[in-house]
Scaffold this motif. Structure first.
Motif, PDB file in Angstrom:
ATOM      1  N   THR A 149      44.579 -83.124 138.110  1.00  0.00           N
ATOM      2  CA  THR A 149      45.387 -83.009 139.330  1.00  0.00           C
ATOM      3  C   THR A 149      45.019 -84.017 140.417  1.00  0.00           C
ATOM      4  N   GLY A 150      43.746 -84.365 140.503  1.00  0.00           N
ATOM      5  CA  GLY A 150      43.306 -85.247 141.586  1.00  0.00           C
ATOM      6  C   GLY A 150      43.129 -84.530 142.908  1.00  0.00           C
ATOM      7  N   VAL A 151      42.991 -83.196 142.886  1.00  0.00           N
ATOM      8  CA  VAL A 151      42.831 -82.455 144.137  1.00  0.00           C
ATOM      9  C   VAL A 151      41.469 -82.739 144.774  1.00  0.00           C
ATOM     10  N   ARG A 152      41.403 -82.540 146.078  1.00  0.00           N
ATOM     11  CA  ARG A 152      40.157 -82.661 146.811  1.00  0.00           C
ATOM     12  C   ARG A 152      39.251 -81.470 146.483  1.00  0.00           C
ATOM     13  N   THR A 153      37.964 -81.599 146.812  1.00  0.00           N
ATOM     14  CA  THR A 153      37.023 -80.510 146.536  1.00  0.00           C
ATOM     15  C   THR A 153      37.434 -79.240 147.273  1.00  0.00           C
ATOM     16  N   GLY A 154      37.775 -79.369 148.558  1.00  0.00           N
ATOM     17  CA  GLY A 154      38.189 -78.201 149.320  1.00  0.00           C
ATOM     18  C   GLY A 154      39.451 -77.560 148.766  1.00  0.00           C
ATOM     19  N   GLU A 155      40.381 -78.406 148.297  1.00  0.00           N
ATOM     20  CA  GLU A 155      41.613 -77.886 147.692  1.00  0.00           C
ATOM     21  C   GLU A 155      41.319 -77.181 146.377  1.00  0.00           C
ATOM     22  N   LEU A 156      40.423 -77.753 145.580  1.00  0.00           N
ATOM     23  CA  LEU A 156      40.037 -77.145 144.308  1.00  0.00           C
ATOM     24  C   LEU A 156      39.489 -75.745 144.535  1.00  0.00           C
ATOM     25  N   LEU A 157      38.539 -75.631 145.463  1.00  0.00           N
ATOM     26  CA  LEU A 157      37.900 -74.344 145.719  1.00  0.00           C
ATOM     27  C   LEU A 157      38.809 -73.393 146.495  1.00  0.00           C
ATOM     28  N   GLY A 158      39.898 -73.934 147.045  1.00  0.00           N
ATOM     29  CA  GLY A 158      40.859 -73.098 147.754  1.00  0.00           C
ATOM     30  C   GLY A 158      42.039 -72.663 146.905  1.00  0.00           C
ATOM     31  N   LEU A 159      42.031 -73.007 145.617  1.00  0.00           N
ATOM     32  CA  LEU A 159      43.114 -72.563 144.727  1.00  0.00           C
ATOM     33  C   LEU A 159      43.076 -71.048 144.569  1.00  0.00           C
ATOM     34  N   ARG A 160      44.248 -70.431 144.697  1.00  0.00           N
ATOM     35  CA  ARG A 160      44.376 -68.978 144.534  1.00  0.00           C
ATOM     36  C   ARG A 160      45.176 -68.683 143.268  1.00  0.00           C
ATOM     37  N   TRP A 161      44.954 -67.520 142.711  1.00  0.00           N
ATOM     38  CA  TRP A 161      45.680 -67.159 141.501  1.00  0.00           C
ATOM     39  C   TRP A 161      47.187 -67.109 141.744  1.00  0.00           C
ATOM     40  N   LEU A 162      47.593 -66.737 142.961  1.00  0.00           N
ATOM     41  CA  LEU A 162      49.032 -66.663 143.240  1.00  0.00           C
ATOM     42  C   LEU A 162      49.662 -68.052 143.343  1.00  0.00           C
ATOM     43  N   ASP A 163      48.836 -69.103 143.404  1.00  0.00           N
ATOM     44  CA  ASP A 163      49.359 -70.478 143.474  1.00  0.00           C
ATOM     45  C   ASP A 163      49.579 -71.095 142.096  1.00  0.00           C
ATOM     46  N   ILE A 164      49.235 -70.369 141.044  1.00  0.00           N
ATOM     47  CA  ILE A 164      49.251 -70.945 139.697  1.00  0.00           C
ATOM     48  C   ILE A 164      50.324 -70.279 138.841  1.00  0.00           C
ATOM     49  N   ASP A 165      51.084 -71.091 138.127  1.00  0.00           N
ATOM     50  CA  ASP A 165      52.091 -70.588 137.187  1.00  0.00           C
ATOM     51  C   ASP A 165      51.827 -71.203 135.822  1.00  0.00           C
ATOM     52  N   LEU A 166      51.127 -70.438 134.979  1.00  0.00           N
ATOM     53  CA  LEU A 166      50.800 -70.913 133.636  1.00  0.00           C
ATOM     54  C   LEU A 166      51.856 -70.537 132.609  1.00  0.00           C
ATOM     55  N   GLU A 167      52.863 -69.765 133.034  1.00  0.00           N
ATOM     56  CA  GLU A 167      53.913 -69.332 132.116  1.00  0.00           C
ATOM     57  C   GLU A 167      55.132 -70.245 132.135  1.00  0.00           C
ATOM     58  N   ALA A 168      55.185 -71.164 133.085  1.00  0.00           N
ATOM     59  CA  ALA A 168      56.324 -72.080 133.164  1.00  0.00           C
ATOM     60  C   ALA A 168      56.329 -73.025 131.965  1.00  0.00           C
ATOM     61  N   ASP A 169      57.502 -73.604 131.679  1.00  0.00           N
ATOM     62  CA  ASP A 169      57.603 -74.553 130.574  1.00  0.00           C
ATOM     63  C   ASP A 169      56.564 -75.668 130.743  1.00  0.00           C
ATOM     64  N   VAL A 170      56.455 -76.167 131.959  1.00  0.00           N
ATOM     65  CA  VAL A 170      55.365 -77.080 132.315  1.00  0.00           C
ATOM     66  C   VAL A 170      54.563 -76.376 133.406  1.00  0.00           C
ATOM     67  N   PRO A 171      53.358 -75.908 133.103  1.00  0.00           N
ATOM     68  CA  PRO A 171      52.566 -75.154 134.087  1.00  0.00           C
ATOM     69  C   PRO A 171      52.394 -75.940 135.390  1.00  0.00           C
ATOM     70  N   THR A 172      52.299 -75.206 136.490  1.00  0.00           N
ATOM     71  CA  THR A 172      52.151 -75.837 137.802  1.00  0.00           C
ATOM     72  C   THR A 172      51.046 -75.162 138.608  1.00  0.00           C
ATOM     73  N   VAL A 173      50.576 -75.894 139.607  1.00  0.00           N
ATOM     74  CA  VAL A 173      49.674 -75.335 140.608  1.00  0.00           C
ATOM     75  C   VAL A 173      50.158 -75.820 141.961  1.00  0.00           C
ATOM     76  N   SER A 174      50.206 -74.919 142.931  1.00  0.00           N
ATOM     77  CA  SER A 174      50.612 -75.271 144.285  1.00  0.00           C
ATOM     78  C   SER A 174      49.377 -75.361 145.172  1.00  0.00           C
ATOM     79  N   VAL A 175      49.202 -76.499 145.786  1.00  0.00           N
ATOM     80  CA  VAL A 175      48.064 -76.705 146.690  1.00  0.00           C
ATOM     81  C   VAL A 175      48.521 -76.273 148.082  1.00  0.00           C
ATOM     82  N   MET A 176      48.084 -75.111 148.514  1.00  0.00           N
ATOM     83  CA  MET A 176      48.561 -74.520 149.757  1.00  0.00           C
ATOM     84  C   MET A 176      47.477 -74.340 150.810  1.00  0.00           C
TER      85      MET A 176
END
Length: 319
Positions: A149-176
Motif C-alpha cells: 500500500t505504501g501507507v505511513r507508519t501512523g496510517e498503518l497502525l491506525g487501520l481499523r477493521w471497519l476500514d477493510i473489505d476483504l470480501e470485495a472482488d478486489v480487496p480494499t483498505v480505506s485510510v481514514m
C-alpha cells in the motif's frame, strides 16, 4: 530581556496554548535549543534581520539545512510574539532568507532487498525475546501491508477493521486516520490523517490482502480491539515502539538504511516505473505530485528502449 530567556518563555506559552502533535513539539523544542545556543545572549532590542540571518546560517553550518529551516520558522513565531506583547515594534525575523535544504538522492529497495527484509521479519518473529513483556508477532504482516500500500507508519497502525473489505472482488483498505501521541492521553486515533488527500481507498495486491487475512484469522485473541495492528493489550500501538521492532528487523537483514519511509519510496518507485507518477502520488496520499517526484521516486538514468528501433531504422535508410 534576552532572546534566550524570551524563547524559553515563548515555547512554554506555545505548548500550553493548544494541543500540538508530539513531532511538532519535539521539533520546536530542539529549534529553541539551537536558537538559544546561537542567539541567546542578544537582547531582543539588539536583534536585527542581519544578526538573526547570521545565527540561522551558523545553525545550518553546525546542524544542517533542515534544522536551520526549522529554527527560522520558530524565530518568526518567537518575534511575532514579542511584537504582540509590545516588546518590539517590528518582527526582524520576517526578513531572514529562506533555507532550502538540498534534496537527497532517493533510494528504493531492490527485489532482493525486499526478500531479505521479509526473511528477517520471519526470523525476528521466531526468535525468543528475553523479556517478561508480551510481544506482538506480526511484524511481517505489517511490512507486507506497507509493501502493498505504501501507507505511513501512523496510517498503518491506525487501520481499523471497519476500514477493510476483504470480501470485495478486489480487496480494499480505506485510510481514514492515523495514530499519534497525545499529551496526557497516550496513543490515540485521529480521524484526520496528515492531510485531506491522505484520506483514500486503496486496492490491495495479494501481498497485503493475504497479510490482512492472516490478521483477521488471529482476531479472536483481541476481539474487542478495533485496531488491526493493535498493541499487546488491544490498544492503539505506539509508533515509536513499532519503529524499535522495525529497526531490529532491518539489522537482521543488514539493511541499516531502510526505514518504513523507504518502503513508501519503494512503492512509489515501482508504480512510477510501471505506471505513472500521478498514480504513485495518489497511492501515497500526496497533495502535490511534485513532492512524490522530488522525495519518493528513485530516478533511473536509462534511455527509452523505443529509441533502438528508431535509430536502427534511420541508419538503415541512410546506408
Amino acid at each position: 530581556m534576552t532572546v534566550g530567556s524570551f524563547a524559553a518563555d515563548w515555547r512554554q506559552r506555545w505548548e500550553e496554548s493548544d494541543e500540538h502533535p508530539p513531532a511538532t513539539v519535539s521539533t520546536y523544542t530542539a529549534a529553541v535549543k539551537w536558537i538559544r545556543e546561537e542567539l541567546g545572549m542578544l537582547r531582543l532590542v539588539e536583534c536585527t534581520t542581519g544578526k538573526l540571518e547570521k545565527g540561522v546560517r551558523r545553525i545550518a553550518d553546525e546542524h544542517g539545512d533542515t534544522t536551520a529551516k526549522q529554527a527560522r520558522t520558530v524565530l518568526r513565531h518567537i518575534f511575532a510574539d514579542a511584537v504582540r506583547l509590545d516588546a518590539l515594534a517590528t518582527n526582524p525575523a520576517l526578513g531572514v532568507s529562506p533555507i532550502k535544504p538540498k534534496a537527497g538522492e532517493v533510494r528504493a529497495m531492490s527485489q532482493l532487498e525486499v526478500v531479505a527484509l521479509r526473511n528477517a521479519a520471519r526470523q525476528w518473529e521466531a526468535t525468543p525475546h528475553k523479556s517478561f513483556r508480551p510481544y506482538r508477532r506480526d511484524i511481517l504482516d505489517s511490512i507486507d501491508v506497507m509493501l502493498g500500500t505504501g501507507v505511513r507508519t501512523g496510517e498503518l497502525l491506525g487501520l481499523r477493521w471497519l476500514d477493510i473489505d476483504l470480501e470485495a472482488d478486489v480487496p480494499t483498505v480505506s485510510v481514514m486516520g492515523t495514530v499519534t501521541q497525545a499529551k496526557g492521553q497516550g496513543v490515540i486515533w485521529k480521524p484526520a490523517p496528515k492531510s485531506e488527500t491522505s484520506k483514500r481507498t486503496l486496492y490491495l495486491p495479494s501481498i497485503a490482502a493475504d497479510a490482512l487475512r492472516r490478521k483477521a484469522a488471529e482476531r479472536e485473541f483481541l476481539p474487542e480491539s478495533e485496531a488491526v495492528f493493535a498493541s499487546e493489550v488491544g490498544t492503539w500501538r505506539n509508533p515509536s515502539a513499532y519503529r524499535v521492532h522495525f529497526r531490529q528487523v532491518r539489522e537482521l537483514a543488514s539493511l541499516d538504511w531502510v526505514t518504513p519511509k523507504t518502503i513508501r519510496k519503494t512503492v512509489a518507485t515501482t508504480i512510477y516505473n510501471s505506471d505513472s507518477l500521478d498514480n504513485a502520488s495518489q497511492q501515497l496520499g500526496h497533495s502535490e505530485v511534485g513532492v512524490t517526484a522530488k522525495h519518493y521516486v528513485q530516478k533511473l538514468n536509462i534511455g527509452p528502449q523505443g529509441v533502438v528501433g528508431v535509430l536502427d531504422e534511420w541508419f538503415q535508410s541512410a546506408s
